[in-house]
Write a protein that holds these residues in place. Structure first.
Motif, short mmCIF file in Angstrom:
data_model
loop_
_atom_site.label_atom_id
_atom_site.label_comp_id
_atom_site.label_asym_id
_atom_site.label_seq_id
_atom_site.Cartn_x
_atom_site.Cartn_y
_atom_site.Cartn_z
N TYR A 247 0.95 -1.29 0.05
CA TYR A 247 -0.12 0.01 -0.03
C TYR A 247 0.89 1.13 0.05
N MET A 251 1.38 3.51 -3.05
CA MET A 251 1.15 5.11 -3.15
C MET A 251 2.02 5.96 -3.63
N GLU A 289 7.46 12.56 10.38
CA GLU A 289 5.69 12.26 10.68
C GLU A 289 5.04 13.15 9.86
N TRP A 290 5.61 14.25 9.12
CA TRP A 290 4.97 15.12 8.12
C TRP A 290 5.08 14.62 6.81
N ALA A 293 2.40 14.30 4.45
CA ALA A 293 1.69 15.49 3.86
C ALA A 293 2.42 16.27 2.97
N PHE A 296 2.10 14.82 -0.54
CA PHE A 296 0.85 15.16 -1.32
C PHE A 296 0.75 16.60 -1.41
N LEU A 299 2.66 17.32 -4.49
CA LEU A 299 1.55 16.92 -5.72
C LEU A 299 0.31 17.86 -6.01
N ILE A 300 -0.28 18.11 -5.01
CA ILE A 300 -1.45 19.00 -5.50
C ILE A 300 -0.95 20.35 -5.91
N LEU A 303 0.03 19.70 -9.54
CA LEU A 303 -1.12 19.37 -10.30
C LEU A 303 -2.08 20.93 -10.53
N LEU B 67 -11.52 9.19 -3.66
CA LEU B 67 -10.93 7.88 -2.98
C LEU B 67 -10.65 8.35 -1.74
N VAL B 127 -5.54 13.05 -5.98
CA VAL B 127 -5.61 14.34 -4.91
C VAL B 127 -6.37 13.92 -4.02
N LEU B 129 -7.37 10.95 -2.94
CA LEU B 129 -6.42 9.66 -2.12
C LEU B 129 -5.52 10.52 -1.20
N GLY B 130 -4.60 11.16 -1.68
CA GLY B 130 -3.64 12.15 -1.05
C GLY B 130 -4.41 12.96 0.13
N GLU B 133 -4.78 10.78 3.11
CA GLU B 133 -3.69 10.58 3.70
C GLU B 133 -3.19 11.77 4.67
N MET B 134 -3.31 12.84 3.90
CA MET B 134 -2.70 13.82 4.59
C MET B 134 -3.87 14.17 5.99
N ASP B 137 -2.59 11.63 8.68
CA ASP B 137 -1.23 12.12 9.29
C ASP B 137 -1.51 13.38 10.14
N SER B 138 -2.27 14.11 9.74
CA SER B 138 -2.56 15.56 10.60
C SER B 138 -3.06 15.08 11.91
N PHE B 254 -7.37 4.17 4.13
CA PHE B 254 -7.70 3.79 2.79
C PHE B 254 -8.90 2.80 2.63
#
Lengths: 319, 362
Positions: A247, A251, A289-290, A293, A296, A299-300, A303, B67, B127, B129-130, B133-134, B137-138, B254
């Motif tokens: 996973y 990911m 631990e971050w 985040a 991603f 990534l955002i 994009l 997702l 996005v 999906l991410g 995860e965020m 984690d937060s 997930f």
């Protein structure tokens, strides 16, 4: 260690991890490029590859071979068996789970892929309970397994503070030739030409006499084999495997593929390396631990400004 | 006209039968032996049905692959926990907290949707999906607010007028959750046939054509995202209420998002009855059948810890996986499809059959 040395150390770690991610990402992006399917099972296929590697180590007693030299000869059977196994398994998945759905709406194969990923995850759990010494017999099936150190951790740079180990060399020595080889296959061989033709327009390719299903099957075999190589490299590099690792790795790899522009092979490699390096830097300079985040968020952000990824061509929606 | 439409929507026969069935189900407890009773295990089904309805707005009606619904569920659960738990200054009580959770969820959906909705299908999926995860984690890392992996607890019991729902009596809870689910079903049915619902379906079918017909796609998609997220948060709040704790961040992973997606797709995309059936089948299997079978086998002493195959819980994903693969293979429109989706699929099927016939004739 000075600041600069820390930076270079993290860069090496990031590059090694990034190349492993890139190998997995290639499997995602090849399949996406040709059938527009997010193959969710790919990460778990990768996990099964590393379990096969550990099983072979147990069966052949390779964990008993001490590493007096840099590399134990025991890695060679692994690098043959895991790609063959993963390639064949990926082909089977395409044949029995995805091919019947070629005409169905886009979501159908995606859900099927999630189903396959669940089945693989469960197989990994069962496999982890296998009655073998290397699987930590008597321990919980779900517990992480130790992967024997087949490659030495010795620093190749002699007494330098910065560590560049034989493992890092192995990662680069395995991945870079594979990527060059893949480029050659896609660019110059008959199969590669057919793959590009099917990706552009499957119907037209069929009219030109290309056996579309065979080409798609070959793509799955290639992508799966790369995942198989990645699974052995990952296991040797990290020395531990567990049934849920598909996973996390999947990911990262999928994020890499999207970051580079999904369907684009150099993009997947670039995305993988970027993600690997960003992860390593974030571990060092922000906080472990971050890290997810951070990955991603990048990534955002990418994009938002380049909606088709770093190297993806802007596709005009068909009307 | 509006009256006629509402009458048809409220009084669909299937829904009456389902409702009667759900209302009478607890009567079974009078006749079956104690260890096979399952009314207290029905609550997760209702909660996941609400989650499925939320995702159905986004994926079923509007056709946007999301997702990351687990993230909205987590946001709902934690907002509810923070608003009611006595270690925080708010303590506003059950009903106001539920209402506020809906608002917070809608805001979270809009915050995610605003920058990302212009992405094409699969990019949007990754996005979301991410985002899942965020959020997870937060929640794990902001320990000063969320108590990290311990979760926020204990939460007070809900109060209706002056009646307090106590954890040991499961029947009132059953009806409370059933009631909330009914309201959400009603809301969804009415949304589907409203102006905005028709705009959503038009976007799913063909965004360009919908735009040409005067639908503002950004506004409609954003609204779908916000409303979907708000229902998902509500399900999170109910989940927290059911557990008596916000749960730990790792609970909203997930797997939850994929299970929600499976509920919608296996049940029948874009159809409220389908989502209800999907939740009943998937969650019913997960939290009733598996629980009962394992407790039965444990009693008989047939589960050994050394053999991973002997525990039915270890077979869960295998069974889920094959169920998904086989559903997609033999009934891709889901168990109870909406008439529109079914018609399209069969049209498509006829076309591909014709193509195959032509190919065979060659």
């Amino acid at each position: 260690m000075t600041d600069l040395q820390v930076f270079f150390q993290q860069l090496i770690t990031g590059l090694s991890c990034g190349m492993i991610i890139a190998l997995i990402a290639l499997g995602y992006t090849m399949v996406y490029g040709i059938v527009e399917l997010i193959n969710f099972a790919h990460g778990d296929l990768f996990m099964l590859g590393s379990f096969l590697a550990l099983t072979i180590i147990g069966a052949l007693g390779l964990d008993q071979v001490g590493v007096d030299s840099l590399v134990s000869w025991g890695i060679f059977p692994l690098f043959i068996a895991a790609p063959v196994f993963c390639g064949a398994l990926n082909w089977g998945v395409d044949r029995f789970a995805y091919r019947p759905l070629r005409d169905a709406p886009r979501l159908a194969p995606l859900v099927s892929a999630i189903g396959v990923s669940f089945v693989f995850l469960n197989l990994g759990l069962f496999w982890g309970g296998a009655p073998m010494q290397v699987f930590n017999m008597g321990g919980a099936a779900a517990a992480p397994k130790d992967f024997p150190a087949l490659v030495s951790n010795r620093n190749l740079l002699g007494d330098s503070v910065i560590q560049f180990t034989a493992k890092d060399l192995l990662v680069m020595g395995m991945t870079i030739p594979l990527m060059i080889g893949l480029t050659v296959v896609v660019k110059y061989t008959r199969l590669g030409k057919s793959m590009r033709a099917v990706a552009q327009n499957a119907t037209a390719a069929r009219l030109m006499g290309i056996d579309v299903d065979r080409v798609i099957g070959a793509t799955f075999v290639l992508g799966g084999a790369l995942g198989g190589v990645a699974s052995v490299v990952y296991a040797i590099y990290n020395n531990t495997i567990y049934f849920q690792m598909g996973y996390r790795a999947g990911m990262d790899a999928f994020t890499a593929a999207v970051l580079g522009g999904i369907g684009n092979l150099p993009g997947a490699v670039l995305g993988g390396i970027v993600i690997g390096v960003v992860r390593a830097m974030s571990d060092q300079y922000i906080a472990t631990e971050w890290t997810n985040a951070v990955v991603f968020s990048i990534l955002i952000l990418v994009l938002i400004f380049r909606p088709s990824g770093l190297l993806g061509a802007a596709v005009r929606e068909k009307v | 006209m509006a009256g006629v439409r509402y009458a048809r929507i409220l009084y669909t026969k299937t829904h009456w039968i389902l409702l009667a069935f759900a209302l009478l189900l607890p009567l079974l407890d009078l006749v079956i032996p104690r260890e096979y009773q399952f009314t207290d295990l029905m609550r997760p089904i209702f909660i996941f049905a609400v989650l499925g309805l939320g995702l159905n707005i986004v994926t079923g009606y509007t056709g946007l692959l999301n997702l990351g619904v687990a993230a909205f569920m987590a946001i709902g659960a934690y907002s509810y926990a923070i608003l009611t738990c006595d270690i925080y200054p708010f303590q506003i009580g059950f009903w106001p907290a539920l209402a506020l959770t809906l608002v917070i969820g809608a805001c979270a959906g809009a915050v995610l949707g605003l920058p990302t909705l212009r992405l094409r299908g699969d990019y949007l999926a990754i996005v979301t999906l991410g985002f899942g995860e965020m959020v997870q984690d937060s929640l794990k890392n902001l320990e000063s607010i969320t108590k990290g992996i311990q979760g926020i607890n204990p939460l007070p019991n809900p109060v209706l007028f002056s009646y307090t729902f106590r954890p040991d009596q499961h029947l009132p809870w059953y009806y409370l959750f059933l009631g909330i689910l009914c309201v959400m079903v009603l809301l969804n049915r009415n949304l589907e046939h409203s102006r905005i619902g028709r705009a959503w379906i038009a976007i799913r079918e063909d965004e360009l054509a919908a735009t040409c017909a005067g639908v503002n796609p950004m506004a409609a998609k954003l609204l779908a995202f916000a409303m979907g997220a708000s229902l998902c948060s509500l399900s999170g709040a109910l989940w927290a209420c059911y557990l008596g704790s916000s749960g730990e961040p790792g609970n909203y992973d997930f797997q939850i998002s994929t299970i929600a997606l499976c509920i919608v797709i296996v049940g029948g995309m874009g159809n409220v009855s389908g989502v209800l059936l999907g939740a009943f089948v998937m969650i019913g299997f997960n939290s009733i059948v598996l629980v009962k079978v394992s407790s039965f086998l444990t009693q008989k002493g047939m589960i050994s810890s050394g053999n991973v195959l002997s525990n039915p819980n270890n077979w869960k994903y295998m069974i889920f996986g094959f169920a998904l693969i086989l559903t997609m293979r033999f009934r891709p429109e889901g168990l109870l499809p909406s008439r529109r989706v079914k018609a399209e699929l069969h049209l498509m099927h006829r076309e591909s059959m014709a193509r195959a016939k032509k190919a065979a004739a060659k």
